[in-house]
Design an enzyme around this catalytic site. Structure first.
Site, PDB file in Angstrom:
ATOM      1  N   GLY A  98      30.356  47.914  54.731  1.00 53.73           N
ATOM      2  CA  GLY A  98      31.806  48.005  54.811  1.00 53.73           C
ATOM      3  C   GLY A  98      32.356  47.578  56.148  1.00 53.73           C
ATOM      4  O   GLY A  98      33.553  47.318  56.282  1.00 53.73           O
ATOM      5  N   LYS A 111      52.321   5.975  23.921  1.00 58.10           N
ATOM      6  CA  LYS A 111      52.861   7.224  23.386  1.00 58.10           C
ATOM      7  C   LYS A 111      54.210   6.947  22.739  1.00 58.10           C
ATOM      8  O   LYS A 111      54.985   6.109  23.213  1.00 58.10           O
ATOM      9  CB  LYS A 111      53.004   8.272  24.488  1.00 58.10           C
ATOM     10  CG  LYS A 111      51.689   8.655  25.151  1.00 58.10           C
ATOM     11  CD  LYS A 111      51.837   9.837  26.075  1.00 58.10           C
ATOM     12  CE  LYS A 111      52.869   9.622  27.159  1.00 58.10           C
ATOM     13  NZ  LYS A 111      52.551   8.485  28.041  1.00 58.10           N
ATOM     14  N   HIS A 170      58.055  15.803  28.829  1.00 56.47           N
ATOM     15  CA  HIS A 170      59.026  15.360  29.820  1.00 56.47           C
ATOM     16  C   HIS A 170      60.000  16.475  30.178  1.00 56.47           C
ATOM     17  O   HIS A 170      61.072  16.215  30.734  1.00 56.47           O
ATOM     18  CB  HIS A 170      59.806  14.144  29.289  1.00 56.47           C
ATOM     19  CG  HIS A 170      58.943  12.958  29.070  1.00 56.47           C
ATOM     20  ND1 HIS A 170      59.076  12.117  27.981  1.00 56.47           N
ATOM     21  CD2 HIS A 170      57.906  12.468  29.783  1.00 56.47           C
ATOM     22  CE1 HIS A 170      58.165  11.167  28.043  1.00 56.47           C
ATOM     23  NE2 HIS A 170      57.448  11.365  29.130  1.00 56.47           N
ATOM     24  N   THR A 185      39.375  55.025  58.663  1.00 52.57           N
ATOM     25  CA  THR A 185      39.043  54.763  57.268  1.00 52.57           C
ATOM     26  C   THR A 185      38.453  56.031  56.672  1.00 52.57           C
ATOM     27  O   THR A 185      38.315  57.052  57.350  1.00 52.57           O
ATOM     28  CB  THR A 185      38.025  53.608  57.137  1.00 52.57           C
ATOM     29  OG1 THR A 185      36.748  54.053  57.625  1.00 52.57           O
ATOM     30  CG2 THR A 185      38.478  52.382  57.920  1.00 52.57           C
ATOM     31  N   MET A 186      38.067  55.946  55.412  1.00 53.40           N
ATOM     32  CA  MET A 186      37.460  57.087  54.738  1.00 53.40           C
ATOM     33  C   MET A 186      36.173  57.534  55.427  1.00 53.40           C
ATOM     34  O   MET A 186      35.720  58.669  55.249  1.00 53.40           O
ATOM     35  CB  MET A 186      37.161  56.722  53.281  1.00 53.40           C
ATOM     36  CG  MET A 186      36.200  55.556  53.121  1.00 53.40           C
ATOM     37  SD  MET A 186      35.967  55.056  51.401  1.00 53.40           S
ATOM     38  CE  MET A 186      35.053  56.437  50.762  1.00 53.40           C
ATOM     39  N   SER A 198      37.286  48.200  46.301  1.00 51.15           N
ATOM     40  CA  SER A 198      36.403  48.474  47.429  1.00 51.15           C
ATOM     41  C   SER A 198      35.915  49.918  47.402  1.00 51.15           C
ATOM     42  O   SER A 198      34.803  50.211  47.845  1.00 51.15           O
ATOM     43  CB  SER A 198      37.135  48.190  48.742  1.00 51.15           C
ATOM     44  OG  SER A 198      38.308  48.973  48.843  1.00 51.15           O
ATOM     45  N   SER A 199      36.734  50.812  46.854  1.00 48.95           N
ATOM     46  CA  SER A 199      36.311  52.219  46.788  1.00 48.95           C
ATOM     47  C   SER A 199      35.077  52.381  45.919  1.00 48.95           C
ATOM     48  O   SER A 199      34.136  53.085  46.287  1.00 48.95           O
ATOM     49  CB  SER A 199      37.451  53.087  46.244  1.00 48.95           C
ATOM     50  OG  SER A 199      38.558  53.077  47.108  1.00 48.95           O
ATOM     51  N   ASP A 215      47.799  49.066  49.086  1.00 53.44           N
ATOM     52  CA  ASP A 215      48.435  48.483  47.904  1.00 53.44           C
ATOM     53  C   ASP A 215      48.828  49.519  46.863  1.00 53.44           C
ATOM     54  O   ASP A 215      49.238  49.167  45.758  1.00 53.44           O
ATOM     55  CB  ASP A 215      47.519  47.430  47.271  1.00 53.44           C
ATOM     56  CG  ASP A 215      46.111  47.950  47.025  1.00 53.44           C
ATOM     57  OD1 ASP A 215      45.894  49.166  47.212  1.00 53.44           O
ATOM     58  OD2 ASP A 215      45.236  47.145  46.667  1.00 53.44           O
ATOM     59  N   GLY A 216      48.693  50.784  47.195  1.00 52.69           N
ATOM     60  CA  GLY A 216      49.219  51.833  46.328  1.00 52.69           C
ATOM     61  C   GLY A 216      48.436  52.106  45.070  1.00 52.69           C
ATOM     62  O   GLY A 216      48.995  52.626  44.100  1.00 52.69           O
TER      63      GLY A 216
END
EC number: 2.7.1.28
Length: 589
Positions: A486, A109, A221, A494-495, A446-447, A401-402
């Site tokens: 699930g 090189k 480099h 949970t739901m 997941s929903s 996680d909002g």
């Protein structure tokens, strides 16, 4: 601050890295006393030309990853970003000469230290009577005005390894290999871009970039590039790179134009994610083909890195059919990819999606849902979900996680778009199945999977009947599917909890003479009572799903055929459920 590195010692990291590669590759041997890796079948090369390359460590898999039949005979490694020692280069030349090779080509090189050290070793070997030639590769297309040192050697050097290796394997002589690869080297160019610098073990980063800057035309480099540009999209950055590389006013450009056939190499400089690498590769293919350039082969991966530098380099090599055959020739080098020997451009890249199965006529359709009522219900649900996006996100941030509100808003917009395409099915089973497919495809997370499972399973009992026992069975089927896949159970916060409570009350519909409105009202009440402040279990908070649960129950009210015949009950139920599902009610809950 010095960057963290997984090394034993800074001084010994190059030796340890090479030793690890050889330890895991039975096709390689170390040359005792030197940082040199050679083919383990060296004695089989008698009567052929040997190919040696190398340079500083930190560019892995270059250069040792390209040692093998059909590529390099051996490599000499220096310390990180440092030219190898003259004594080690000379030892490698002597080793391949003693194995009976008829000459050695050094592939170097274009960096000052590499030129000097390999050049000095070459002169000493020639003084000993060993035939040695050297080609210096400078494929950097960054500089618009050439410097005295010339173009830097970058990732295109790997393509020279491949071409020279194929020629040597075919028995071509030293002088001819030297001449042919020298010609090939002039027909390629490389340009790099990086999001930030790298750091040599034991040292700080080599340069600093602001959050909205990227470095264009940098070396391997860690040295700075030709200019800094503002952060932009992948498409924009690739377009800028290709414009720079192919601009005829750039003295280091590669002469690619419409009608040219090229090998494209998309090289990870070490720290770029595979996700980004794929995006940049796609952008490069589209941009080149948009310019009328034929991509004969595309190599995507890590070929010549700069430690952990998060960036890429693009290499373009002009090719014809004879040169392509050398690129396609077999090699056992571990780092060379298994590239299909077909052109990228002109190849079919997709196939038609399978047709959806024809819908079986549903015997429940004639006594099914009124399309107008169904649309009103779904539109009401979607509009309210969109209005609660930030509220649901805030609830979800308490334990997740909002993104609960964002996920449900995505589903709501998908349903709105679907309703604009035409009236929904009159059959309850077909309606739930369609909604299931829509949520699985568009909602995500997941929903989306859980709602898809629930609706898919709930649709099955409604294919034959749509009376009250069938709707209770539909609820049971949906809940069973959610639990099966699930892995949640009632009481896990949970739901599932509020739906489960409602489902238990709907069991009363399986008994003769059950009062539809009385059972449904109680189901709503127990569902609401089950929504308590969630424990921080890492699961989505139950409260985030209250509104969705209640809206499902609203849908049941509208969807039950008996309600079409009981107008007063229908109105009372609608008013009650709207009150239960208002944003203020959800907030208080």
């Amino acid at each position: 601050m010095t960057s963290k590195k997984l090394v034993n010692t800074v001084a010994g990291c190059a030796d340890d890295a090479l030793a690890g590669l050889v330890a895991c590759n039975p096709n390689l041997h170390l040359l005792r006393g030197h940082r040199v890796a050679l083919r383990s079948d060296l004695d089989s090369l008698k009567g052929r030309v040997a190919l040696l390359s190398g340079g500083g460590s930190g560019h892995e898999p270059a250069h040792a990853g390209f040692v093998g039949k059909g590529m390099l005979t051996g490599v000499i490694a220096g310390a990180v970003f440092t030219s190898p020692a003259v004594g080690s280069i000379l030892a490698a030349i002597r080793a391949v000469a003693q194995a009976g090779t008829v000459g050695t080509l050094l592939i170097v090189k274009n960096y000052t230290g590499d030129r000097l050290n390999f050049g000095l070793a070459r002169e000493q070997a020639r003084a000993e009577g060993i035939p040695v030639e050297m080609v210096v590769i400078g494929d950097d297309s960054a500089f618009t005005v050439l410097k005295k040192a010339g173009r830097r050697g970058l990732c295109g050097t790997v393509l020279i390894h491949k071409v020279a290796g194929a020629l040597a394997e075919a028995g071509v002589g030293l002088e001819e290999i030297t001449n042919r690869v020298s010609v090939v080297a002039k027909a390629m160019g490389t340009l790099g871009v990086s999001l930030s610098s790298c750091s040599v073990p034991g040292s700080r980063p080599t340069f600093e970039l602001s959050p909205d800057e990227v470095e264009l035309g940098l070396g391997i480099h860690g040295e700075a590039g030709v200019r800094r540009i503002k952060m932009a999209s992948a498409d924009e950055i690739v377009t800028l790179m290709l414009d720079h590389m192919t601009n005829s006013s750039n003295v280091s450009h590669v002469p690619v134009q419409s009608g040219s056939s090229v090998v494209l190499m998309v090289n990870n400089l070490g720290g770029l994610s595979f996700l980004e690498l794929g995006i940049m590769a796609d952008a490069a293919v589209r941009s080149l083909e948009g310019r009328g350039v034929k991509i004969a082969r595309a190599l995507v991966g890590t070929f010549m890195s700069a430690l952990e530098m998060p960036g890429i380099s693009l290499t373009l090599l002009l090719v014809d059919e004879p040169l392509l055959k050398l690129i396609d020739a077999e090699t056992t080098a571990s780092a060379w990819p298994n590239v299909a020997k077909v052109s990228v451009t002109g190849r079919k890249r997709s196939r038609a999606a399978p047709a959806e199965p024809l819908e079986v006529p549903d015997s429940t359709a004639t006594g099914g849902l009124a399309s107008g009522q169904t649309v009103l219900v779904l539109e009401r649900v979607c509009a309210t979900l969109l209005g609660l996006e930030e509220h649901l996100n805030a609830l979800d941030r308490a334990a997740g996680d909002g993104d609960c509100g964002t996920t449900h808003s995505r589903a709501a917009r998908a349903i709105q778009g679907w309703l604009k395409e035409g009236p929904p099915p009159a059959s309850p089973a077909q309606l739930l199945s369609k909604l299931s497919l829509l949520l699985l495809e568009k909602m995500g997370g997941s929903s989306g999977a859980l709602y898809g499972l629930f609706l898919t399973a709930a649709a099955q009992p409604l294919k034959a009947k749509t009376d009250l026992p069938a709707w209770s069975a539909a609820m049971d089927a949906g809940l069973e599917a959610m639990q099966k896949y699930g892995k949640a159970a009632p009481g896990d916060r949970t739901m599932l909890d509020s739906l489960w409570a409602a489902g238990q009350e709907l069991q009363a519909w399986k008994s003769p003479g059950a009062n539809l409105f009385h059972v449904l009202t109680k189901a709503v009440q127990v569902s609401e009572a089950g929504t308590q402040p969630p424990r921080k279990t890492g699961l989505e908070p139950l409260g985030s799903h209250l509104y969705v649960t209640l809206n499902k129950l609203i849908s049941f009210v509208y969807l039950f055929p008996p309600l079409n015949r009981e107008r007063s009950t229908y109105l009372r139920g609608t008013v009650r459920l709207r009150e239960m599902c208002s944003p203020s009610t959800v907030s208080r809950t």
